[in-house]
Write a protein that holds these residues in place. Structure first.
Motif, mmCIF file in Angstrom:
data_model
loop_
_atom_site.group_PDB
_atom_site.id
_atom_site.type_symbol
_atom_site.label_atom_id
_atom_site.label_comp_id
_atom_site.label_asym_id
_atom_site.label_seq_id
_atom_site.Cartn_x
_atom_site.Cartn_y
_atom_site.Cartn_z
ATOM 1 N N HIS A 64 41.732 24.835 111.008
ATOM 2 C CA HIS A 64 41.461 25.245 109.631
ATOM 3 C C HIS A 64 41.284 26.754 109.517
ATOM 4 O O HIS A 64 40.711 27.383 110.395
ATOM 5 N N GLN A 75 43.813 24.251 105.916
ATOM 6 C CA GLN A 75 44.757 25.002 106.738
ATOM 7 C C GLN A 75 45.761 25.628 105.777
ATOM 8 O O GLN A 75 46.263 24.959 104.870
ATOM 9 N N LEU A 86 53.080 22.486 112.123
ATOM 10 C CA LEU A 86 51.658 22.219 112.323
ATOM 11 C C LEU A 86 51.403 21.893 113.790
ATOM 12 O O LEU A 86 52.221 21.224 114.433
ATOM 13 N N GLU A 89 46.312 18.101 112.861
ATOM 14 C CA GLU A 89 46.184 17.516 111.523
ATOM 15 C C GLU A 89 44.991 18.125 110.783
ATOM 16 O O GLU A 89 43.853 17.921 111.164
ATOM 17 N N PRO A 90 45.254 18.865 109.708
ATOM 18 C CA PRO A 90 44.150 19.450 108.941
ATOM 19 C C PRO A 90 43.595 18.466 107.914
ATOM 20 O O PRO A 90 44.250 17.490 107.546
ATOM 21 N N TRP A 92 42.899 19.421 104.767
ATOM 22 C CA TRP A 92 43.679 19.759 103.576
ATOM 23 C C TRP A 92 44.695 20.810 103.966
ATOM 24 O O TRP A 92 44.420 21.672 104.799
ATOM 25 N N LEU A 93 45.875 20.755 103.372
ATOM 26 C CA LEU A 93 46.943 21.701 103.703
ATOM 27 C C LEU A 93 47.425 22.398 102.441
ATOM 28 O O LEU A 93 47.718 21.746 101.438
ATOM 29 N N GLY A 112 46.103 16.801 104.526
ATOM 30 C CA GLY A 112 46.837 17.101 105.745
ATOM 31 C C GLY A 112 47.406 15.864 106.408
ATOM 32 O O GLY A 112 48.498 15.894 106.985
ATOM 33 N N TRP A 116 51.028 15.302 108.121
ATOM 34 C CA TRP A 116 51.048 15.062 109.558
ATOM 35 C C TRP A 116 51.858 13.791 109.877
ATOM 36 O O TRP A 116 52.605 13.751 110.855
#
Length: 152
Positions: A64, A75, A86, A89-90, A92-93, A112, A116
């Motif tokens: 992040h 992220q 990527l 796994e964030p 929120w993206l 995210g 992902w």
């Protein structure tokens, strides 16, 4: 400085970078001076902080890049091409496409996990690519009210 003033200043500085890049390309035809790599990532983070009110973490934090006003971990990915990648796994993206005039377009603003699950397989560099076309398709599944909102 007001939010609008900060947004304008950031946009002007980015526009200046691209203007200088273009001038160098004109002076030295066949050479490219487009910002990329870490610079384009930092530009995206500056835009996200200015336009979405994100609190940025120290550079190179794992997964992040900052925190939204509502507490979501975000992220930030910035690109000038048709894909991003990527490495984890964030929560929120936020994906921004930076344009040569210093403006940007929001390409994805959502969970995210959704992205992902649709990334390509892991590359040798430890990153999984995803196209902007895929991000646009996935964006349609994220209700506007759930997306990070721009600050005025």
């Amino acid at each position: 400085m007001s939010t609008a003033g900060m947004q304008e200043l950031v946009a002007q500085k980015i526009q200046m970078l691209y203007s200088i890049s273009q001038e160098l390309e004109e002076l030295f035809p066949g050479r490219h001076y487009t910002p990329d790599g870490h610079m384009i990532g930092s530009i995206g983070e500056a835009l996200a902080a200015s336009f979405y009110g994100l609190e940025l973490f120290e550079a190179s934090e794992e997964t992040h890049d900052g925190k939204a006003p509502d507490g979501r971990l975000v992220q930030i990915k910035a690109t000038q091409i048709k894909r991003v990648a990527l490495s984890s796994e964030p929560e929120w993206l936020l994906v921004l496409k930076i344009h040569r005039d210093g403006s940007f377009s929001e390409e994805y603003n959502g969970p995210g996990a959704l992205v992902w699950a649709h990334c390509g397989k892991m590359q040798k560099n430890g990153q999984r690519p995803v196209s902007l076309a895929t991000l646009h398709r996935l964006q349609a599944q994220v209700p506007e009210c759930q997306r990070l909102q721009r600050v005025v």
